[in-house]
Design a protein around this motif. Structure first.
Motif, PDB file in Angstrom:
ATOM      1  N   UNK A  53       0.729  -1.110  -0.083  1.00  0.00           N
ATOM      2  CA  UNK A  53       0.044   0.016   0.032  1.00  0.00           C
ATOM      3  C   UNK A  53       0.933   1.248   0.015  1.00  0.00           C
ATOM      4  N   UNK A  54       1.790   1.200   0.807  1.00  0.00           N
ATOM      5  CA  UNK A  54       2.790   2.451   1.062  1.00  0.00           C
ATOM      6  C   UNK A  54       3.866   2.481  -0.234  1.00  0.00           C
ATOM      7  N   UNK A  55       4.115   1.441  -0.668  1.00  0.00           N
ATOM      8  CA  UNK A  55       5.121   1.359  -1.812  1.00  0.00           C
ATOM      9  C   UNK A  55       4.443   1.779  -2.968  1.00  0.00           C
ATOM     10  N   UNK A  56       3.242   1.511  -3.310  1.00  0.00           N
ATOM     11  CA  UNK A  56       2.534   1.710  -4.610  1.00  0.00           C
ATOM     12  C   UNK A  56       2.055   3.078  -4.578  1.00  0.00           C
ATOM     13  N   UNK A  97       0.980 -16.923  -8.916  1.00  0.00           N
ATOM     14  CA  UNK A  97      -0.040 -16.059  -9.667  1.00  0.00           C
ATOM     15  C   UNK A  97      -1.363 -16.052  -9.069  1.00  0.00           C
ATOM     16  N   UNK A  98      -1.611 -17.243  -8.436  1.00  0.00           N
ATOM     17  CA  UNK A  98      -3.169 -17.302  -7.977  1.00  0.00           C
ATOM     18  C   UNK A  98      -3.229 -16.056  -6.705  1.00  0.00           C
ATOM     19  N   UNK A  99      -2.152 -16.220  -5.586  1.00  0.00           N
ATOM     20  CA  UNK A  99      -2.134 -15.397  -4.742  1.00  0.00           C
ATOM     21  C   UNK A  99      -2.003 -13.942  -5.059  1.00  0.00           C
ATOM     22  N   UNK A 100      -1.482 -13.772  -6.338  1.00  0.00           N
ATOM     23  CA  UNK A 100      -1.176 -12.281  -6.931  1.00  0.00           C
ATOM     24  C   UNK A 100      -2.492 -11.778  -7.281  1.00  0.00           C
ATOM     25  N   UNK A 101      -3.451 -12.595  -7.905  1.00  0.00           N
ATOM     26  CA  UNK A 101      -4.819 -11.996  -8.168  1.00  0.00           C
ATOM     27  C   UNK A 101      -5.351 -11.696  -7.093  1.00  0.00           C
ATOM     28  N   UNK A 102      -5.276 -12.445  -6.042  1.00  0.00           N
ATOM     29  CA  UNK A 102      -6.110 -12.280  -4.597  1.00  0.00           C
ATOM     30  C   UNK A 102      -5.518 -10.926  -4.165  1.00  0.00           C
ATOM     31  N   UNK A 110      -5.729  -5.003  -3.089  1.00  0.00           N
ATOM     32  CA  UNK A 110      -4.786  -3.567  -3.389  1.00  0.00           C
ATOM     33  C   UNK A 110      -6.015  -2.430  -3.992  1.00  0.00           C
ATOM     34  N   UNK A 111      -6.936  -3.208  -4.858  1.00  0.00           N
ATOM     35  CA  UNK A 111      -7.970  -2.269  -5.512  1.00  0.00           C
ATOM     36  C   UNK A 111      -8.912  -1.894  -4.443  1.00  0.00           C
ATOM     37  N   UNK A 112      -9.143  -2.899  -3.644  1.00  0.00           N
ATOM     38  CA  UNK A 112      -9.905  -2.556  -2.191  1.00  0.00           C
ATOM     39  C   UNK A 112      -9.584  -1.421  -1.505  1.00  0.00           C
TER      40      UNK A 112
END
Lengths: 239, 125
Positions: A160-163, A176-181, A186-188
């Protein structure tokens, strides 16, 4: 060069102060300018000061001509930082490897028994929560952040802070699966697609890495590619 | 302008970053503190495929110790000789290296690049 000048240059580097060593190539006479560039340098040619400031801003050492005199400006900027969240096995392999290519590594993990001197000899350790640690350290454009803990309560606040920062590289270990989650979380948290597209996840170049050492190598390889602007460092937008 | 600043070669320079030219600078100071004469060589310009970027450094001691590099290894021997000359007479030197043909191994860059190197002695003061 005088030993005093050499000592001052070493000291500036040790304290992460930007510096420029200006050398007149004809006779070797020198000025050392330590950030803030120009302070107390009233007797210096202002054009040399301007050139030094430009050299620091662009991080480019090089030769300039001033009144028919050739000056070499050697830029000394602090090493880019790599902040690792999660003092896990991959971090143990990654810290020395990243140090070897010139990154200044710090490891962040508040959990008991993880960020220990025994596991990370000689590496700066911060045993606090990642959001607090990152706020303390300050993330600038010469900072990379990589999360490794696999624990959302540690990784997510760090991402959150880095982005939201100017970090030149943001990566997250995970399938890849955990990245999608993770991207959904992060969108939320309010991150737009442009910010989420900056996330390197799964982290590292796809070299088929097996085990912590090879994963560390893939991460360092991607960090170098991004830092040097190589095509390999550019990712297609995440699905 | 560096007056009043102690030559501070301390543990801090070990720091997390081991990248050049840190090592060459640190070794130069260590050798000097130990009583050895020292010269520093710095890459000032490159063209073509030179392996060491502008600003790369090599330290050479009077007793023949070497740390760092200014090329992939092709011109280091010539730079060491120039460094010893600079230590001997105190005068800085400007060197240019370019590959001229396939047999130029002893003085050229095998990769086809061209580099300029500035060599200076550390003063004894």
């Amino acid at each position: 060069m005088t030993p005093a000048l050499l000592g001052a240059l070493i000291e500036a580097r040790a304290h992460r102060r930007p510096a420029v060593l200006a050398t007149r190539l004809a006779d070797g006479s020198q000025h050392l300018l330590v950030e803030p560039v120009g302070r107390g340098m009233v007797e210096m040619d202002p054009r040399l000061l301007d050139a030094a400031r430009t050299a620091v801003r662009t991080d480019r050492s090089g030769t300039v001509m001033l009144a028919d005199e050739e000056w070499f400006l050697q830029v000394h900027l602090p090493a880019p930082r790599l902040l690792l969240v999660g003092a896990v096995h991959v971090a143990q392999a990654l810290a020395p490897l990243a140090g070897a290519v010139g990154l200044a590594v710090s490891v962040i993990d508040p959990r008991q028994g993880f960020a220990t001197e025994e596991r990370f000899p000689g590496i700066p350790l911060l045993r606090s929560w990642p959001d607090e640690a990152l706020a303390t350290l300050g993330i600038d454009s010469r900072t990379a952040v990589v999360t490794l803990s696999h624990e959302a309560r540690l990784d997510d606040p760090a991402l959150d802070a880095a982005l939201a920062s100017e970090a030149f590289y943001v990566g997250a270990l995970g399938s890849r699966k955990t990245q999608a989650a993770r991207r959904e979380r992060l969108r939320a948290m309010g991150h737009g697609e442009a910010a989420i597209a900056r996330l390197h996840g799964p982290v590292g170049l796809a070299i088929g890495a097996v085990g912590p050492q090879e994963i560390a190598l893939s991460i360092v390889s991607e960090l170098v590619a991004v830092r040097r602007g190589a095509a390999l460092g550019t990712r297609l937008p995440a699905p | 302008m560096s007056s009043g600043i102690e030559p501070a070669f301390a543990a801090g320079t070990r720091a997390a970053s081991a990248a050049a030219p840190d090592d060459a600078l640190a070794y130069a100071m260590r050798w000097h503190a130990g009583g050895d004469a020292v010269a520093l060589a710095t890459v000032t310009e490159t063209w073509g495929s030179a392996p060491c970027p502008v600003g790369s450094m090599m330290a050479v001691s009077g007793s023949g110790r070497i740390e760092g590099s200014v090329s992939g290894g092709c011109v280091e021997a010539a730079v060491v000789q120039a460094a010893q000359d600079a230590i001997a007479d105190g005068a800085p030197r400007r060197l240019s290296f370019a590959v001229s043909d396939g047999s130029a191994w002893s003085v050229g860059l095998a990769c086809g690049g061209t580099i300029k190197v500035f060599v200076e002695a550390l003063q004894l003061a």
